[in-house]
Design a protein around this motif. Structure first.
Motif, mmCIF file in Angstrom:
data_model
loop_
_atom_site.group_PDB
_atom_site.id
_atom_site.type_symbol
_atom_site.label_atom_id
_atom_site.label_comp_id
_atom_site.label_asym_id
_atom_site.label_seq_id
_atom_site.Cartn_x
_atom_site.Cartn_y
_atom_site.Cartn_z
ATOM 1 N N SER A 7 0.842 -1.191 0.000
ATOM 2 C CA SER A 7 0.000 0.000 0.000
ATOM 3 C C SER A 7 0.884 1.250 0.000
ATOM 4 C CB SER A 7 -0.950 -0.037 1.205
ATOM 5 O OG SER A 7 -1.882 1.017 1.135
ATOM 6 N N LYS A 28 -0.996 8.541 4.153
ATOM 7 C CA LYS A 28 -2.349 8.320 4.669
ATOM 8 C C LYS A 28 -2.700 9.373 5.718
ATOM 9 C CE LYS A 28 -6.188 5.893 5.089
ATOM 10 N NZ LYS A 28 -6.853 6.467 6.274
ATOM 11 N N PHE A 55 -2.269 -2.592 -3.502
ATOM 12 C CA PHE A 55 -3.280 -1.721 -2.913
ATOM 13 C C PHE A 55 -2.779 -0.281 -2.878
ATOM 14 C CE2 PHE A 55 -3.782 -5.965 -1.169
ATOM 15 C CZ PHE A 55 -5.119 -6.213 -1.426
ATOM 16 N N GLN A 56 -1.668 -0.041 -3.532
ATOM 17 C CA GLN A 56 -1.012 1.261 -3.570
ATOM 18 C C GLN A 56 -1.741 2.205 -4.525
ATOM 19 O OE1 GLN A 56 2.415 1.267 -6.075
ATOM 20 N NE2 GLN A 56 3.625 2.583 -4.727
ATOM 21 N N TYR A 97 -5.845 2.388 -4.327
ATOM 22 C CA TYR A 97 -6.322 3.206 -3.209
ATOM 23 C C TYR A 97 -6.082 4.688 -3.472
ATOM 24 C CZ TYR A 97 -6.484 5.626 1.214
ATOM 25 O OH TYR A 97 -6.761 6.553 2.193
ATOM 26 N N PHE A 98 -4.859 5.033 -3.881
ATOM 27 C CA PHE A 98 -4.534 6.456 -4.028
ATOM 28 C C PHE A 98 -5.300 7.084 -5.187
ATOM 29 C CE2 PHE A 98 -1.575 10.060 -4.937
ATOM 30 C CZ PHE A 98 -1.773 10.716 -3.726
ATOM 31 N N ASP A 148 -8.229 6.142 -6.262
ATOM 32 C CA ASP A 148 -9.607 6.279 -5.796
ATOM 33 C C ASP A 148 -9.773 7.527 -4.942
ATOM 34 O OD1 ASP A 148 -12.358 4.885 -5.433
ATOM 35 O OD2 ASP A 148 -11.735 5.352 -3.386
ATOM 36 N N TRP A 149 -8.805 7.780 -4.061
ATOM 37 C CA TRP A 149 -8.895 8.979 -3.226
ATOM 38 C C TRP A 149 -8.815 10.247 -4.071
ATOM 39 C CZ3 TRP A 149 -5.223 12.893 -2.146
ATOM 40 C CH2 TRP A 149 -5.668 13.839 -1.208
#
Length: 208
Positions: free
Chosen positions: A101, A107, A160-161, A164-165, A167-168
């Motif tokens: 991640s 985060k 998941f790196q 996730y980023f 998507d944010w």
């Protein structure tokens, strides 16, 4: 005149591939946009506020109240962090993979700036509103990893790196996103992969 803000999430200095590629990007950007302002924000420099009290302030705001006392101070610190993040119309992130991640300090930035009225609005019927949308901001992200790489099996880890980023970023309303990747794997040709990443970084920076 635009402002480029490089937000770096690696503490490894000259040993960091994500920082090295980001420097290639910044050098090319500076040559192509000599009048633009460039700022580097090292997320490991201690500037991110502790958000333990801020999390309480966030829920106070969600409930329609105004944070006061210690909550008010924490909310003000979060606001200053958001304003620094929001001050640039060009954003460059250097993001190494940590345990499949992102580094926890990135985060932390996300958790501090992702507040109602700043990053998002919310309606119980229509859901989220993406408050950074439509403002002409551009994003470039340098993703690096040492073991995981596209095409390898799960025995080499997962990714998941970037999901996730990305998507944010899209949730905030930032959708003009360019990616620069360096995933040579343990046995790959690192020199060749570096050359490809550097070329892509320069190409994107020139038109950024």
């Amino acid at each position: 005149m635009s402002k480029l803000l490089h937000i770096s999430a690696s503490p490894r200095g000259s040993d960091s591939e994500s920082l090295r590629i980001a420097e290639v990007f910044v050098d090319a950007y500076r040559q192509a946009h000599p009048d633009d302002e460039i700022e580097h924000w090292d997320l490991w420099d201690g500037s991110l506020p502790n958000f333990a009290v801020g999390a309480k302030a966030k829920m106070t705001v969600f409930a329609g109240g105004e944070p006061r006392g210690a909550e008010g101070e924490a909310w003000a610190a979060a606001r200053r962090t958001f304003e620094r993040f929001d001050s640039a119309d060009r954003l460059l992130f250097s993001v190494p993979m940590w345990n499949a991640s992102i580094p926890y300090v990135l985060k932390q930035l996300i958790d501090v700036v992702s507040q109602p009225g700043w990053i998002f609005g919310f309606d119980a019927v229509t859901g989220y509103t993406h408050l950074l949308a439509g403002r002409g901001k551009k994003v470039a992200v340098v993703y690096t990893s040492a073991v995981w790489a596209p095409g390898l099996g799960p025995e080499f880890g997962g990714n998941f790196q970037s999901p996730y980023f990305t998507d944010w970023l899209q949730w905030t309303g930032l959708t003009d996103i360019a990616e620069i990747r360096f995933h040579p794997t343990v046995t790959g040709d690192r020199a060749a992969e570096r050359a490809l990443a550097d070329t892509r970084a320069r190409d994107i920076a020139k038109e950024f």
